[in-house]
Scaffold this motif. Structure first.
Motif, PDB file in Angstrom:
ATOM      1  N   ALA A 198      28.972  11.059 -19.775  1.00 52.95           N
ATOM      2  CA  ALA A 198      28.919  10.850 -21.158  1.00 52.95           C
ATOM      3  C   ALA A 198      28.614  12.669 -21.668  1.00 52.95           C
ATOM      4  N   ASP A 199      27.763  12.574 -21.279  1.00 48.87           N
ATOM      5  CA  ASP A 199      27.769  14.584 -21.281  1.00 48.87           C
ATOM      6  C   ASP A 199      28.320  15.437 -20.526  1.00 48.87           C
ATOM      7  N   ARG A 200      29.781  14.999 -20.457  1.00 50.78           N
ATOM      8  CA  ARG A 200      31.362  15.919 -19.494  1.00 50.78           C
ATOM      9  C   ARG A 200      31.897  16.181 -20.725  1.00 50.78           C
ATOM     10  N   PRO A 201      32.440  17.590 -20.762  1.00 50.68           N
ATOM     11  CA  PRO A 201      33.643  18.177 -21.072  1.00 50.68           C
ATOM     12  C   PRO A 201      34.466  17.075 -21.208  1.00 50.68           C
ATOM     13  N   TYR A 202      35.527  17.086 -22.152  1.00 50.71           N
ATOM     14  CA  TYR A 202      36.637  16.450 -21.346  1.00 50.71           C
ATOM     15  C   TYR A 202      38.011  16.612 -22.559  1.00 50.71           C
ATOM     16  N   ALA A 203      38.734  17.019 -21.699  1.00 48.21           N
ATOM     17  CA  ALA A 203      40.002  17.077 -22.921  1.00 48.21           C
ATOM     18  C   ALA A 203      41.446  15.795 -22.011  1.00 48.21           C
ATOM     19  N   VAL A 204      42.015  15.977 -23.722  1.00 47.31           N
ATOM     20  CA  VAL A 204      42.963  14.351 -23.765  1.00 47.31           C
ATOM     21  C   VAL A 204      43.728  15.055 -23.087  1.00 47.31           C
ATOM     22  N   VAL A 205      45.328  14.350 -22.064  1.00 48.22           N
ATOM     23  CA  VAL A 205      46.380  15.265 -22.005  1.00 48.22           C
ATOM     24  C   VAL A 205      47.150  13.953 -22.499  1.00 48.22           C
ATOM     25  N   VAL A 206      48.590  13.877 -22.711  1.00 48.78           N
ATOM     26  CA  VAL A 206      49.309  13.150 -23.408  1.00 48.78           C
ATOM     27  C   VAL A 206      50.943  12.996 -22.765  1.00 48.78           C
ATOM     28  N   ALA A 207      51.114  12.998 -21.802  1.00 45.43           N
ATOM     29  CA  ALA A 207      52.429  12.883 -21.323  1.00 45.43           C
ATOM     30  C   ALA A 207      53.859  11.380 -21.984  1.00 45.43           C
ATOM     31  N   GLU A 208      54.864  11.872 -22.618  1.00 48.08           N
ATOM     32  CA  GLU A 208      55.398  10.678 -22.741  1.00 48.08           C
ATOM     33  C   GLU A 208      57.147  11.362 -21.884  1.00 48.08           C
ATOM     34  N   ALA A 209      57.350   9.992 -21.722  1.00 46.45           N
ATOM     35  CA  ALA A 209      59.000   9.906 -20.606  1.00 46.45           C
ATOM     36  C   ALA A 209      59.261  10.234 -22.020  1.00 46.45           C
ATOM     37  N   TYR A 210      60.264  11.099 -22.762  1.00 50.25           N
ATOM     38  CA  TYR A 210      60.880  11.439 -23.816  1.00 50.25           C
ATOM     39  C   TYR A 210      62.593  10.253 -23.658  1.00 50.25           C
ATOM     40  N   ASP A 211      63.083  10.259 -24.680  1.00 48.38           N
ATOM     41  CA  ASP A 211      64.032   8.881 -24.162  1.00 48.38           C
ATOM     42  C   ASP A 211      65.307   9.644 -25.169  1.00 48.38           C
ATOM     43  N   GLY A 212      64.766  10.183 -26.625  1.00 47.06           N
ATOM     44  CA  GLY A 212      64.942  10.972 -27.029  1.00 47.06           C
ATOM     45  C   GLY A 212      65.145   9.638 -28.898  1.00 47.06           C
ATOM     46  N   ARG A 213      64.042   9.135 -28.550  1.00 41.93           N
ATOM     47  CA  ARG A 213      64.443   7.710 -29.570  1.00 41.93           C
ATOM     48  C   ARG A 213      62.800   8.241 -30.691  1.00 41.93           C
ATOM     49  N   GLY A 214      62.598   7.821 -31.559  1.00 36.65           N
ATOM     50  CA  GLY A 214      62.027   7.919 -32.514  1.00 36.65           C
ATOM     51  C   GLY A 214      60.848   7.597 -32.309  1.00 36.65           C
ATOM     52  N   GLU A 215      59.160   8.348 -32.472  1.00 34.01           N
ATOM     53  CA  GLU A 215      57.971   8.349 -32.141  1.00 34.01           C
ATOM     54  C   GLU A 215      57.667   6.307 -32.142  1.00 34.01           C
ATOM     55  N   GLU A 216      56.501   6.317 -31.795  1.00 32.31           N
ATOM     56  CA  GLU A 216      55.613   5.001 -32.638  1.00 32.31           C
ATOM     57  C   GLU A 216      54.464   5.320 -33.107  1.00 32.31           C
ATOM     58  N   ALA A 217      53.376   5.127 -33.391  1.00 30.35           N
ATOM     59  CA  ALA A 217      52.101   4.776 -33.479  1.00 30.35           C
ATOM     60  C   ALA A 217      51.592   4.132 -32.650  1.00 30.35           C
ATOM     61  N   TYR A 218      50.206   4.961 -31.603  1.00 27.90           N
ATOM     62  CA  TYR A 218      49.283   4.458 -30.852  1.00 27.90           C
ATOM     63  C   TYR A 218      48.282   3.834 -31.453  1.00 27.90           C
ATOM     64  N   ASP A 219      48.308   2.578 -30.802  1.00 25.69           N
ATOM     65  CA  ASP A 219      47.223   1.741 -31.407  1.00 25.69           C
ATOM     66  C   ASP A 219      46.379   1.270 -30.369  1.00 25.69           C
ATOM     67  N   GLY A 220      46.280   1.951 -29.580  1.00 29.80           N
ATOM     68  CA  GLY A 220      44.967   1.675 -28.104  1.00 29.80           C
ATOM     69  C   GLY A 220      44.436   0.950 -28.205  1.00 29.80           C
ATOM     70  N   PRO A 235      42.175  19.805 -27.255  1.00 28.00           N
ATOM     71  CA  PRO A 235      41.625  20.448 -27.447  1.00 28.00           C
ATOM     72  C   PRO A 235      39.724  20.147 -26.614  1.00 28.00           C
ATOM     73  N   VAL A 236      39.096  20.652 -26.011  1.00 28.30           N
ATOM     74  CA  VAL A 236      38.306  20.013 -24.951  1.00 28.30           C
ATOM     75  C   VAL A 236      36.900  19.197 -26.141  1.00 28.30           C
ATOM     76  N   ALA A 237      36.681  18.106 -25.311  1.00 35.15           N
ATOM     77  CA  ALA A 237      35.589  17.426 -26.739  1.00 35.15           C
ATOM     78  C   ALA A 237      34.118  18.012 -26.395  1.00 35.15           C
ATOM     79  N   ALA A 238      33.088  17.705 -26.411  1.00 36.33           N
ATOM     80  CA  ALA A 238      31.991  17.666 -25.892  1.00 36.33           C
ATOM     81  C   ALA A 238      31.581  16.572 -24.617  1.00 36.33           C
ATOM     82  N   GLY A 239      32.292  15.439 -25.997  1.00 38.06           N
ATOM     83  CA  GLY A 239      31.509  14.319 -25.329  1.00 38.06           C
ATOM     84  C   GLY A 239      32.412  13.016 -26.148  1.00 38.06           C
ATOM     85  N   PRO A 240      32.082  12.016 -24.752  1.00 33.84           N
ATOM     86  CA  PRO A 240      33.347  11.077 -25.887  1.00 33.84           C
ATOM     87  C   PRO A 240      33.516  10.927 -27.465  1.00 33.84           C
ATOM     88  N   ALA A 241      32.093  11.407 -27.792  1.00 34.87           N
ATOM     89  CA  ALA A 241      32.880  11.107 -29.754  1.00 34.87           C
ATOM     90  C   ALA A 241      33.671  11.588 -30.272  1.00 34.87           C
TER      91      ALA A 241
END
Length: 572
Positions: free
Chosen positions: A316-338, A421-427
């Protein structure tokens, strides 16, 4: 009620600890006459027909006996309990039956020294046996020698720890030679290690080669380290089987990593094989289900549910950054719904739709790499995307940038990766995720503008693409309004759609080249006069005049939105 002091020969974790490590509700304690602090030495299946009086009074001392086929309400249950008590068993487990244990059985258990437990009806004996044995292994102090501090099932942490001990590269594999974890890549791997990591398993031809030479027969039949000498193709390797009793759980491989293995590498591997037992056992019994639950918690956390942080493995009190990696195939995007699913617009494409076998493989490899790269990395899949929560320094995205740079070392297919960007916490993690996704969208649009065949893996951090990312955010807001409007650009785009003309492409190229006709013509591979003619006709037919600042702005917006719509699957 008689008391019984535990025999000093009875050593092992307590029954209470074992029960605390299995799923709540799997077993119910009916009676524990000595309490649940009694030691447990093993868990075995109990067959009343094989009892032997000559084994002595302590034949089953410290054992948990699973009385398969015995119902607590049946007449034979009392005989089984008394026999287990005479043998010194720590506990006996029975099926409760529809009516539960008979009163006579409960009274007898209270007068004895063996705990009486019942198995919940929805639990199978195989699962109960596996969970109890795994809990027993995890409770054995000897099983964690040298790897204190690792959470159960942390195979990547184990691989990195062992790598430091042996002075080489470590791969942990299951009995089918599939990669479960590997140590971080400090040096360029030799060809076999690269092939094994990329494919997540030892190549089949190499398995056949080792089997034919008798190497695997030796590995699986000995408890010692087996050496595979270096040849003109591959570096020297040491391997050892990981065993729990007579069961082979997997193997640990050490390869020379740009330098000779340490002199005591074999001794270190012997220690590692003992230390690996609880981790491989945990992976085998609990790992897959736990991984699914943890991945669901990560998705919930990325949606903004901070209550999921602990289950996701995020401090909870540790900073994190989110990295997103996508296997690109030339298609259009689709929205993340978690949820690891898709709503038709985003990165959450379900498996089999745009993800493909090659794409799934490269994301699986990247997940392994992330786990090996830095302790505390948390990953979750969503269609053809991999989300990685990377522990970061205070306000510094250095670790995330390093992970981005290392993507190229294992990705043989096209991969687009962005760091938020780095997030200070989970929020702050949802905002970091959204920024990382924007980076991937920017990289995808860049890739779409390249000539066919020139797309390569690309990575970037959010602060490197802020202008382009901001444009995407603005277009997202403008897009709903744009469709309800009309004007010169709308007319030109509709004409291109209906008639297959290329006025929009010509105007786009001209604007992208800062209104330089020669540069735009070269990008379109046409003569400058041809481009001038098309621009003149666009002005005559639709009123699209790039010299007019207002029209130029509308053309930038409308043509970008038109390109976005045409890139989506199913667009007309």
């Amino acid at each position: 009620m008689p008391t019984h002091e535990p025999d000093r020969r009875e050593t092992g974790p307590s029954l209470e600890r074992i029960l605390g490590l299995i799923d709540p509700g799997m077993l119910d304690v009916v009676v524990a006459p000595r309490g649940t602090g009694v030691p447990v030495t093993d868990v075995v299946l109990h067959d009343p027909g094989e009892e032997r009086e000559d084994d002595g009074a302590r034949a089953a001392a410290g054992l948990i006996l699973l009385a398969v086929g015995v119902e607590a309400a049946s007449p034979e249950a009392l005989d089984v309990l008394r026999a287990a008590d005479r043998a010194g068993a720590a506990a006996v487990v029975m099926r409760p039956g529809a009516r539960g244990p008979r009163a006579e059985l409960v009274e007898a258990a209270g007068r004895g020294r063996t705990a009486l437990l019942t198995r919940r009806p929805e639990q199978g004996w195989t699962e109960v046996l596996g969970r109890l044995r795994t809990a027993l292994v995890h409770s054995d102090p000897a099983g964690t020698t040298g790897v204190a501090g690792l959470r159960p099932g942390d195979l990547s942490g184990l691989a990195n720890t062992v790598a430091a001990l042996v002075g080489g590269a470590i791969t942990i594999e299951d009995p089918q030679s599939r990669v479960l974890a590997y140590s971080r890549l400090d040096h360029e791997p030799d060809p076999m290690r690269r092939l094994t990591i990329l494919g997540q398993e030892v190549p089949r031809w190499r398995v056949d080669e080792l089997r034919a030479s008798g190497f695997f027969q030796t590995l699986w039949s000995t408890e010692d380290v087996v050496r595979l000498p270096a040849d003109d193709r591959y570096a020297e390797r040491l391997a050892i089987a990981v065993r729990h009793g007579s069961e082979v759980l997997g193997s640990i491989w050490a390869a020379a990593d740009g330098r000779p293995l340490a002199e005591d590498a074999a001794a270190a591997l012997r220690t590692a094989a003992r230390a690996a037992v609880p981790h491989l056992s945990h992976h085998q019994t609990w790992g897959l289900a736990a991984a699914r639950a943890r991945e669901g918690a990560v998705h919930a956390l990325l949606r903004g549910d901070v209550r999921s942080a602990r289950e996701a493995g995020v401090t909870a009190d540790r900073p994190y950054a989110v990295v997103v990696a996508e296997a690109y195939d030339g298609r259009g995007e689709e929205a993340y719904d978690g949820q690891g699913t898709s709503d038709g617009r985003g990165a959450g494409a379900p498996e089999g739709r745009g993800a493909g076998r090659a794409g799934r493989r490269v994301l699986d490899v990247l997940a392994l790499q992330a786990a090996a790269y830095r302790p505390g990395c948390v990953t979750a899949r969503s269609g053809r995307r991999l989300y990685v929560l990377v522990p970061a320094g205070d306000g510094e995205a250095g670790p995330a940038r390093t992970l981005l740079a290392s993507v190229h070392s294992v990705a043989r297919d096209v991969v687009l990766a962005g760091a938020g960007p780095v997030a200070a916490g989970p929020a702050g993690l949802p905002a970091s995720r959204e920024a990382a996704e924007l980076v991937v969208r920017v990289l995808r649009e860049r890739a779409a503008r390249l000539p066919t065949g020139e797309v390569r893996s690309a990575v970037a951090a959010y602060d490197e693409v802020v202008p382009e990312a901001t444009v995407l955010r603005l277009l997202d807001r403008v897009e709903p309004l744009w469709g309800s409007l009309a004007g010169p650009v709308h007319a030109m785009v509709e004409h291109d759609r209906v008639h297959g003309s290329a006025y929009g492409d010509s105007v786009t190229a001209y604007l992208d080249a800062s209104c330089d006709t020669g540069t735009a013509a070269r990008r379109l591979n046409v003569h400058p006069n041809t481009l001038r003619y098309r621009l003149r006709r666009a002005r005559e037919l639709f009123g699209v005049d790039p010299a007019d600042p207002a029209v130029r702005l509308l053309a930038e917006i409308g043509l970008r939105l038109a390109a976005r719509r045409s890139d989506r699957p199913g667009s007309p």
